[in-house]
Design a protein around this motif. Structure first.
Motif, PDB file in Angstrom:
ATOM      1  N   VAL A  59      16.872  32.914  -1.921  1.00 58.08           N
ATOM      2  CA  VAL A  59      15.675  32.611  -2.248  1.00 58.08           C
ATOM      3  C   VAL A  59      16.388  32.793  -4.425  1.00 58.08           C
ATOM      4  CG1 VAL A  59      13.568  33.416  -3.019  1.00 58.08           C
ATOM      5  CG2 VAL A  59      14.900  33.973  -0.953  1.00 58.08           C
ATOM      6  N   PRO A  65      14.495  26.281   2.692  1.00 60.96           N
ATOM      7  CA  PRO A  65      13.802  27.372   3.701  1.00 60.96           C
ATOM      8  C   PRO A  65      14.744  26.631   4.551  1.00 60.96           C
ATOM      9  CG  PRO A  65      12.603  25.500   2.258  1.00 60.96           C
ATOM     10  CD  PRO A  65      13.954  25.242   1.840  1.00 60.96           C
ATOM     11  N   ILE A  68      17.532  30.280   4.297  1.00 61.66           N
ATOM     12  CA  ILE A  68      16.663  31.424   4.257  1.00 61.66           C
ATOM     13  C   ILE A  68      16.621  31.976   6.300  1.00 61.66           C
ATOM     14  CG2 ILE A  68      14.387  32.925   3.690  1.00 61.66           C
ATOM     15  CD1 ILE A  68      14.517  30.863   1.020  1.00 61.66           C
TER      16      ILE A  68
END
Length: 212
Positions: A59, A65, A68
């Motif tokens: 992050v 996204p 992660i």
């Protein structure tokens, strides 16, 4: 200590090694708690924290996204494997304390039985894990017959040269340790009594022959 793997043993000897006998009193028996075993032996909190840190770094570094999510998914998969292994290990483990020995039935893929006579227990080390759970490491004073990897996870960490069998993730560990201490003390008292009787028997050969 005595291990299960010994192809030269007869069926009668195997039964004696693996199971308490009719004249042998079972003082306690139990299994590891799977959740505590996962936490203490498989270090699941540490692994979870590691993957959480990786996700946090992703992050901070501005990863998308997808990256992660991949990190978190990998962490979840690793934790699932560790918890499944801990549950399987707990389910296939049985610890037994008798008035003569400690028996460890262990092994997931390859079942093993470890016998530790009470007279070979030089010391026992209790480690508290909170909420009444704990571990008891048995320090043998006899010869080593099992390697660390064969005992793991039922082995005291970092004792590679002379592995110490460990009763892992025990509920009521302090009570079990107390029962073990009483059993060893009682066994030693019996051994001392027998040792004191032997000289008297040696002076009376006729009685010794009748008892033999």
């Amino acid at each position: 200590m005595t291990a299960r793997k010994s192809p030269s043993l007869s069926p009668t000897q195997i039964d004696v090694l693996w199971h308490p006998q009719a004249d042998e009193a079972v003082l306690w028996q139990g299994r590891p708690d799977p959740m505590v075993l996962a936490r203490s032996a498989f270090h699941t909190p540490l692994i979870a924290g590691y993957f959480a840190l990786l996700a946090l770094i992703a992050v901070v570094m501005g990863s998308g996204p997808g990256g992660i999510a991949t990190t978190l998914a990998a962490g979840a998969a690793v934790l699932a494997i560790l918890y499944a292994t801990a549950f399987a290990s707990a389910r296939t483990t049985r610890y037994i304390l008798t008035d003569r020995r400690v028996i460890l039935h262990i092994g997931i893929a390859i079942e093993k039985t470890v016998n530790i006579p009470l007279k070979q227990i030089g010391a026992a080390h209790l480690s508290e894990r909170g909420h009444g759970f704990g571990e008891i490491a048995l320090e043998p004073n006899g010869e080593r017959t099992l390697g660390y990897l064969l005992l793991w996870p039922h082995a005291r960490p970092w004792r590679f040269a002379k592995p110490q069998p460990m009763l892992r993730a025990l509920p009521g560990a302090a009570d079990v340790a107390e029962q073990l201490a009483r059993a060893v003390e009682a066994y030693e008292a019996i051994e001392r009594g027998q040792a004191q009787e032997r000289p008297a028997q040696a002076r009376t050969p006729a009685m010794e022959g009748a008892l033999a």
